[in-house]
Structure formats: C-alpha cells, structure tokens
Scaffold this motif. Structure first.
Motif, mmCIF file in Angstrom:
data_model
loop_
_atom_site.group_PDB
_atom_site.id
_atom_site.type_symbol
_atom_site.label_atom_id
_atom_site.label_comp_id
_atom_site.label_asym_id
_atom_site.label_seq_id
_atom_site.Cartn_x
_atom_site.Cartn_y
_atom_site.Cartn_z
ATOM 1 N N ASN A 6 0.810 -1.218 0.000
ATOM 2 C CA ASN A 6 0.000 0.000 0.000
ATOM 3 C C ASN A 6 0.843 1.267 0.000
ATOM 4 N N SER A 7 1.982 1.243 -0.668
ATOM 5 C CA SER A 7 2.838 2.412 -0.766
ATOM 6 C C SER A 7 3.211 2.620 -2.225
ATOM 7 N N VAL A 8 3.126 3.867 -2.686
ATOM 8 C CA VAL A 8 3.532 4.170 -4.060
ATOM 9 C C VAL A 8 5.027 3.915 -4.187
ATOM 10 N N PRO A 9 5.461 3.110 -5.157
ATOM 11 C CA PRO A 9 6.893 2.800 -5.286
ATOM 12 C C PRO A 9 7.738 4.039 -5.565
ATOM 13 N N ARG A 10 8.963 3.999 -5.076
ATOM 14 C CA ARG A 10 9.951 5.052 -5.295
ATOM 15 C C ARG A 10 11.126 4.420 -6.016
ATOM 16 N N ILE A 11 11.454 4.926 -7.205
ATOM 17 C CA ILE A 11 12.530 4.350 -8.006
ATOM 18 C C ILE A 11 13.482 5.436 -8.485
ATOM 19 N N SER A 12 14.727 5.049 -8.660
ATOM 20 C CA SER A 12 15.770 5.986 -9.062
ATOM 21 C C SER A 12 15.895 6.036 -10.574
ATOM 22 N N LEU A 13 15.865 7.233 -11.122
ATOM 23 C CA LEU A 13 16.010 7.401 -12.568
ATOM 24 C C LEU A 13 17.411 7.033 -13.041
ATOM 25 N N GLN A 14 18.362 6.991 -12.117
ATOM 26 C CA GLN A 14 19.730 6.635 -12.503
ATOM 27 C C GLN A 14 19.815 5.217 -13.044
ATOM 28 N N GLY A 15 18.909 4.353 -12.633
ATOM 29 C CA GLY A 15 18.908 2.998 -13.168
ATOM 30 C C GLY A 15 18.661 2.958 -14.659
ATOM 31 N N PHE A 16 17.955 3.973 -15.179
ATOM 32 C CA PHE A 16 17.661 4.024 -16.612
ATOM 33 C C PHE A 16 18.572 4.973 -17.353
ATOM 34 N N ALA A 17 18.869 6.122 -16.743
ATOM 35 C CA ALA A 17 19.562 7.192 -17.466
ATOM 36 C C ALA A 17 20.909 7.551 -16.862
ATOM 37 N N GLN A 26 4.975 -1.154 -13.763
ATOM 38 C CA GLN A 26 4.198 -1.803 -12.701
ATOM 39 C C GLN A 26 3.608 -0.786 -11.739
ATOM 40 N N ALA A 27 4.401 0.231 -11.374
ATOM 41 C CA ALA A 27 3.904 1.249 -10.443
ATOM 42 C C ALA A 27 2.741 2.026 -11.049
ATOM 43 N N LEU A 28 2.904 2.453 -12.296
ATOM 44 C CA LEU A 28 1.858 3.256 -12.929
ATOM 45 C C LEU A 28 0.623 2.410 -13.230
ATOM 46 N N ALA A 29 0.811 1.143 -13.594
ATOM 47 C CA ALA A 29 -0.335 0.273 -13.851
ATOM 48 C C ALA A 29 -1.117 0.000 -12.570
ATOM 49 N N GLU A 30 -0.416 -0.130 -11.446
ATOM 50 C CA GLU A 30 -1.071 -0.454 -10.177
ATOM 51 C C GLU A 30 -1.658 0.778 -9.506
ATOM 52 N N PHE A 31 -0.881 1.856 -9.437
ATOM 53 C CA PHE A 31 -1.294 3.034 -8.678
ATOM 54 C C PHE A 31 -1.653 4.238 -9.556
ATOM 55 N N GLY A 32 -1.154 4.262 -10.795
ATOM 56 C CA GLY A 32 -1.239 5.492 -11.588
ATOM 57 C C GLY A 32 -0.250 6.537 -11.143
ATOM 58 N N PHE A 33 0.575 6.222 -10.150
ATOM 59 C CA PHE A 33 1.553 7.129 -9.560
ATOM 60 C C PHE A 33 2.860 6.383 -9.349
ATOM 61 N N VAL A 34 3.957 7.146 -9.343
ATOM 62 C CA VAL A 34 5.272 6.639 -8.964
ATOM 63 C C VAL A 34 6.084 7.821 -8.452
ATOM 64 N N VAL A 35 6.997 7.567 -7.537
ATOM 65 C CA VAL A 35 7.889 8.605 -7.023
ATOM 66 C C VAL A 35 9.259 8.385 -7.646
ATOM 67 N N ILE A 36 9.814 9.436 -8.246
ATOM 68 C CA ILE A 36 11.091 9.346 -8.959
ATOM 69 C C ILE A 36 12.161 10.123 -8.200
ATOM 70 N N SER A 37 13.248 9.429 -7.858
ATOM 71 C CA SER A 37 14.404 10.072 -7.231
ATOM 72 C C SER A 37 15.545 10.158 -8.242
ATOM 73 N N ASP A 38 16.574 10.926 -7.908
ATOM 74 C CA ASP A 38 17.803 11.005 -8.718
ATOM 75 C C ASP A 38 17.510 11.390 -10.167
ATOM 76 N N HIS A 39 16.691 12.411 -10.328
ATOM 77 C CA HIS A 39 16.232 12.830 -11.649
ATOM 78 C C HIS A 39 17.115 13.903 -12.273
ATOM 79 N N GLY A 40 18.059 14.447 -11.513
ATOM 80 C CA GLY A 40 19.022 15.378 -12.075
ATOM 81 C C GLY A 40 18.723 16.840 -11.876
ATOM 82 N N ILE A 41 17.558 17.192 -11.341
ATOM 83 C CA ILE A 41 17.253 18.591 -11.028
ATOM 84 C C ILE A 41 17.661 18.830 -9.582
#
Length: 318
Positions: free
Chosen positions: A9-20, A38-53
């Motif tokens: 029951n928690s929106v997943p938090r994933i690091s963008l560094q894994g992709f970019a 998976q996060a967007l399909a389940e929750f419609g939401f995801v938390v993104i860390s390490d995005h570079g801003i």
C-alpha cells in the motif's frame, strides 16, 4: 539496479539513474522500465528520485512562488486572462469535474514560450510575466520548464520501450507541445469554515503525464483500486509522477488516470505550495487507443489533444 520501495500500500519510489545514469546497464534499464510500468499500472503514480534537477532549484522555485502569491491581489488580478491556461487564476475559480464546490487555491500557469515564426504555436495562449515586480521570474521558470521537459522525455522513453514502441514515440508527440507548469498556493484555512470545499477536490489529470515537484506540505492522496484513499509520500527532492486522461485513453486504461485530491490540513495556520508540470502533446495530435491496447471490435472516435483539453477546461469551469 533501480531501487524500489516495495512496502504494501505504498507508491513505489525508483531511481532514474537505473535508466539514465552514466553507469546504467541493459539490466538496470530493463529493471527501471519494469518497475515504472508496474507502479503506474497499479497506482497510476510513482515517485522518482535522482532525476538530475538540483534541490537548490526546487528551493528557489518555491521561494519565487511564495513571492508571486504574496503580491497584492489587485496586481495578481491584472495578470488574469480568463482562459485558465496562462497567467493568474484566482482563488475559488477552479471546480473539479463532478464537484459543486470550488477548490481552495489560487494558481499561475506557464506554458512554452511562443515563437511566432512557428505555425505550431498559433493556437497556444501567450505567457504572462510579472516582469516589473519579479524580473527573475521569467528566466528561472522558462529554464525549469525545459528541465522538467527533459525528465519527462526520459520517463516517456521508458514507457515507449515498455509498450514496444519506438523509443521516440512520445517524444514526437510532445515536441513543441502545450506542456504547462502550474504554481499553486493553498492559503491557510484560518478560522473560516471551508464548508464542503477542500484544497483540491477529487480529480484525474487531463494530460499524458504529470511531474510534481514535492509539495511544501502533505495532503496529496490517491484513490487506490480498492476504493481507499492512500497518502502519497515522497522525500524533499523527489518528483511525484502520475499518468493522466490522455495516457489512459492511449493505453485503454492499462495506465490509468488515477483520481487524487489534496485534503484540508489539521493545522489551519500554514499555507501549502506545490508545482505540478503537466505534459501535453501538440494540439493537433490525435488521441485514440494504440493498436496493442484496443479491445476487439472497439470503435472509439479519435479526438485531438487540443479539443480534449478544451473540453476538460470547460468541465472545470473555464
């Protein structure tokens, strides 16, 4: 590998560094793609860390936002356009689709800066800038608009790969698109009874994808698939990302436009500020379910992104 928060029951938090990231591998990129989907399909939401801003950019964005909404009301009203798409939108103006009670907020919209030599921009409203009062406002938020666009392009590339589309499929869709930054001020509730109004009534976003710079206070909740309201938690420098109606249309709700709201606080003396970035296609882009998501025998009439936006703005009171 991309890190993921997997608590129930928690929106997943994933690091963008894994992709970019500079050291991302084929395996880490695929892991990010899978976790994002998976996060967007389940929750419609995801938390993104390490995005570079940078965190300092977010801090300055909120400092300028606070300064903007601290201007005298008469000055802010001078920047009101009446179309709901650019400049100042007054407190109580927006009412969410399906609600009879206006939201408890005022806000300001910033779109792409127009280049009149390019025909694509003819139908977009012009930006409004408080240059005399805040000369640093325009250059800062135009730069932030571009930074958020770059992050959105990366996330949309990952989603295109998840759908087995060309990696630039969504990039082509939003090239010179009508993406909008919204600076929001939710004033303190004070001693006034808000009645049935809340800071932001339950709604789904209109656009392809929203990137929300972590707000200055809690209150954001999403409606999960079991009909329960779930608080969306993030760290200070994260981006909270959700998919909107246009993405739900393209994927036939495989990626849903999740209903969410901002509830009233128990502390009635503090304001709340937030800055979502709404990623939009060009107005002429036609929206209909992609072939891999279309139900057999389904015949849904395509609608242009511009017409869809206009329709939803009317539903929201503009």
């Amino acid at each position: 590998m991309a890190e993921a928060q997997t608590a129930a029951n928690s929106v997943p938090r994933i690091s963008l560094q894994g992709f970019a990231g500079a050291s991302s591998s084929d395996a880490s990129r695929q892991a990010f793609i899978d976790q994002l989907w998976q996060a967007l399909a389940e929750f419609g939401f995801v938390v993104i860390s390490d995005h570079g801003i940078s965190a300092s950019t977010f801090t300055k964005a909120y400092a300028l936002s606070q300064q903007l909404f601290g201007l005298p009301l008469a000055q802010k009203q001078g920047f009101e356009q009446g179309n709901g798409q650019r400049g100042y939108i007054a407190f109580g103006k927006e009412t969410a689709k399906g609600s009879n009670h206006p939201d408890l907020k005022e806000y300001w919209h910033i779109g792409p800066e127009l280049n009149t030599a390019e025909a694509v921009y003819v139908d977009y409203p012009a930006n409004v800038w408080p240059d005399a009062q805040m000369p640093a406002f325009k250059p800062f938020f135009l730069a932030l608009h571009q930074q958020l666009t770059e992050v959105a392009l990366t996330l949309l590339e990952a989603l295109a790969l998840a759908m087995e589309l060309p990696n630039d499929y969504f990039a082509n869709m939003i090239h010179r698109g009508n993406s909008v930054q919204r600076l929001i001020h939710y004033p303190p509730l004070g001693q006034t009874d808000p009645g049935e109004s809340v800071r932001a009534a339950a709604h789904a976003d209109i656009n392809l994808m929203t990137l929300l710079i972590g707000a200055t206070d809690s209150g954001l909740e999403l409606l999960d698939k079991n009909g329960r309201w779930l608080a969306v938690e993030n760290q200070a420098n994260d981006l909270v990302v959700d998919t909107g109606d246009m993405m739900a249309l393209l994927t036939n709700n495989a990626l849903p436009a999740t209903v969410h709201r901002v509830v009233n606080p128990t502390n009635t003396t503090e304001p709340r500020y937030s800055i979502p970035f709404f990623v939009h296609p060009r107005n002429e882009v036609m929206l209909k379910p992609l072939a891999q998501f279309a139900s057999q025998g389904e015949a849904r009439q395509p609608i242009s992104a511009g017409d869809y936006l206009a329709q939803r703005l009317r539903e929201n009171g503009f």
